[in-house]
Each structure stands twice: as C-alpha cells, then as structure tokens.
Design a protein around this motif. Structure first.
Motif, PDB file in Angstrom:
ATOM      1  N   THR A  41    -106.941 -18.467  99.921  1.00  0.00           N
ATOM      2  CA  THR A  41    -106.548 -18.624 101.444  1.00  0.00           C
ATOM      3  C   THR A  41    -106.847 -20.155 101.868  1.00  0.00           C
ATOM      4  N   MET A  42    -106.098 -20.529 102.882  1.00  0.00           N
ATOM      5  CA  MET A  42    -106.259 -21.912 103.219  1.00  0.00           C
ATOM      6  C   MET A  42    -106.136 -21.860 104.831  1.00  0.00           C
ATOM      7  N   ASP A  43    -107.200 -22.565 105.378  1.00  0.00           N
ATOM      8  CA  ASP A  43    -106.867 -22.848 106.927  1.00  0.00           C
ATOM      9  C   ASP A  43    -107.016 -24.327 107.219  1.00  0.00           C
ATOM     10  N   TYR A  82    -104.377 -28.806  93.903  1.00  0.00           N
ATOM     11  CA  TYR A  82    -104.198 -30.131  94.652  1.00  0.00           C
ATOM     12  C   TYR A  82    -104.020 -29.838  96.044  1.00  0.00           C
ATOM     13  N   VAL A  83    -104.784 -30.493  97.009  1.00  0.00           N
ATOM     14  CA  VAL A  83    -104.396 -30.325  98.475  1.00  0.00           C
ATOM     15  C   VAL A  83    -103.405 -31.602  99.057  1.00  0.00           C
ATOM     16  N   ILE A  84    -102.479 -31.528  99.400  1.00  0.00           N
ATOM     17  CA  ILE A  84    -101.172 -32.340  99.700  1.00  0.00           C
ATOM     18  C   ILE A  84    -101.035 -32.316 101.167  1.00  0.00           C
ATOM     19  N   VAL A 112     -99.285 -29.111 104.915  1.00  0.00           N
ATOM     20  CA  VAL A 112    -100.279 -29.130 103.843  1.00  0.00           C
ATOM     21  C   VAL A 112    -100.035 -28.140 102.826  1.00  0.00           C
ATOM     22  N   TYR A 113     -99.950 -28.706 101.861  1.00  0.00           N
ATOM     23  CA  TYR A 113     -99.863 -27.981 100.655  1.00  0.00           C
ATOM     24  C   TYR A 113    -101.177 -27.388 100.043  1.00  0.00           C
ATOM     25  N   LEU A 114    -101.354 -26.240  99.283  1.00  0.00           N
ATOM     26  CA  LEU A 114    -102.404 -26.034  98.261  1.00  0.00           C
ATOM     27  C   LEU A 114    -101.793 -25.669  97.112  1.00  0.00           C
ATOM     28  N   ILE A 115    -101.820 -26.579  95.945  1.00  0.00           N
ATOM     29  CA  ILE A 115    -100.743 -26.454  94.910  1.00  0.00           C
ATOM     30  C   ILE A 115    -101.966 -26.215  93.618  1.00  0.00           C
ATOM     31  N   GLY A 172     -96.095 -19.669  91.257  1.00  0.00           N
ATOM     32  CA  GLY A 172     -96.104 -18.680  92.303  1.00  0.00           C
ATOM     33  C   GLY A 172     -97.172 -18.382  93.074  1.00  0.00           C
ATOM     34  N   LEU A 173     -98.213 -19.127  92.790  1.00  0.00           N
ATOM     35  CA  LEU A 173     -99.670 -18.873  93.781  1.00  0.00           C
ATOM     36  C   LEU A 173     -99.846 -19.573  94.726  1.00  0.00           C
ATOM     37  N   ASP A 174     -98.954 -20.811  95.030  1.00  0.00           N
ATOM     38  CA  ASP A 174     -99.082 -21.916  95.995  1.00  0.00           C
ATOM     39  C   ASP A 174     -99.123 -21.483  97.556  1.00  0.00           C
TER      40      ASP A 174
END
Length: 223
Positions: A99-101, A151-153, A199-202, A208-210
C-alpha cells in the motif's frame, strides 16, 4: 537507471525498471503477470482469464486473506490438480501486497524572503503485507538468489520529467517512510498551484504489482 535519473528523464527510468522486472521473471511485460506462478502456463492463464481470475494483485489479496478460497478458485478456474493449485496458492500468499500513501507539505526556506517556498516536501508511506525479514524474491527463472527491492519515483509522464527517485527495501521492517523534495518551477509558489505530478511505487522484480498515485497537487488517484 542512474544515467536517466541524472538527466531528469522519467520515461527511460520507468522503462529501465520494467526491464528489471522482465529480466527477473524471464517474461515480457506484455505477458500475463500470473505466468510467473508455478504450474501456470498459457493454457492455465487463459482459463483463469476467462473466469476473470487472472489479476495478480487480486489473487495475492485472496490468498493472504482466505487461503482455502484461493485454492478453490485456482483449482476450479485454472483446472489444476490439488497439489499444483496448492503450490500456486502458497506462492501467492508470499508475494508482496503493498500500500502507498502520499502527503505533501510546503517546505519553507528562509533565504530571499521570510516565506519563500522553493520546493515541496512529499512523504511517501509504504507498507508490505506478509513481511519476513531478509526474505528473497520469488524469481524462479532468475539465475541467482534475488532480494526484493522497490523504487519510489515522482515525475510528470506527459512531460518526461523526473522529479525525484529513491530506492527502498523491506528487508528489515514492513513499514517505511520516504521523503522526497519536489522542486518548484517558475510561477509555482506552493502545493496549491504546482503542476500535477505522479508518484510511483515500482518493484524491481515483479510484474503487475506496482502502485501509482496521479494528479498530485490536486486530487490524487491510486492505481
């Protein structure tokens, strides 16, 4: 990735992370992500797709919340025998569910004026389910043991503009917080009038889980 990041190019950075995923899984990005699972070939993938059970994050969530139901779904929809379906469900239950906030704060620098803002502070909080210290990634086609990285981009894809990049791992804890500094362009004074960005979490090894949050600076949307 480092060369593209130094030039501030977002699209090449995203393409390089995708290449890392393909190399790690021995698959093309156009392949169904569930083909990384044991005993899942094109035929099984097509059967799962026909019953709309081919979405990898959905299967991961199901396996971690209700293993028996996941096993039943894979057996029924994929046509696999119990032992093979159990192997699939076991891998699914170990894959990362993230999860990403994202929160944004105007960062005030007192240089030329008492309240001049030259950059935004962006805090990205990420969490991983089924955390296991120093666990290896599931990459059966990769020739070496590989640890999971992310990676957080931050950037603007329509302008091919990279704003910030940081790498993180879940090797020691399941909840992480990353701080990014987003520079303001001419005419931008705060988070209220900054041009929208994403903002991407890769993952560096899973297809398929980004995660992605878009239209930040305005109303954010997660994908």
């Amino acid at each position: 990735i480092d060369v593209a990041a130094e030039e501030g190019w977002l699209t090449p950075v995203l393409n390089c992370t995708m290449l890392l995923q393909m190399l790690s899984q021995g698959m093309w990005n156009t392949d169904s992500p569930i083909l990384c699972l044991p005993h899942v070939n094109e035929t099984v993938a097509e059967k799962l797709a026909a019953s709309k059970n081919d979405h990898l994050p959905k299967l991961v969530t199901l396996a971690q919340s209700d293993f028996s139901q996941a096993l039943h779904t894979i057996k029924r929809s994929g046509g696999l025998a119990h032992k093979k379906a159990a192997a699939v469900a076991k891998v699914l239950s170990s894959l990362p569910q993230v999860t990403m906030d994202v929160s944004i704060q105007d960062r005030v620098l007192r240089k030329n004026s008492p309240a001049e803002i030259s950059k935004l502070g962006v805090t990205v909080a990420v969490a991983r389910s089924k955390f296991k210290r120093n666990a290896n990634a599931f990459c059966p086609r990769f020739p070496k043991v590989k640890q999971e990285g992310w990676y957080v981009i931050a950037g603007r894809k329509d302008a091919n503009e990279l704003l910030a990049l940081k790498r993180l791992t879940f090797q020691k804890k399941a909840n992480l917080s990353v701080k990014l500094d987003i520079p303001l362009s001419e005419g931008e004074t705060s988070s209220h009038n900054i041009k929208p960005f994403e903002v991407y979490l890769i993952s560096d090894c899973y297809l398929g889980l980004d995660k992605k949050k878009q239209n930040l600076g305005g109303q954010s949307q997660e994908k």
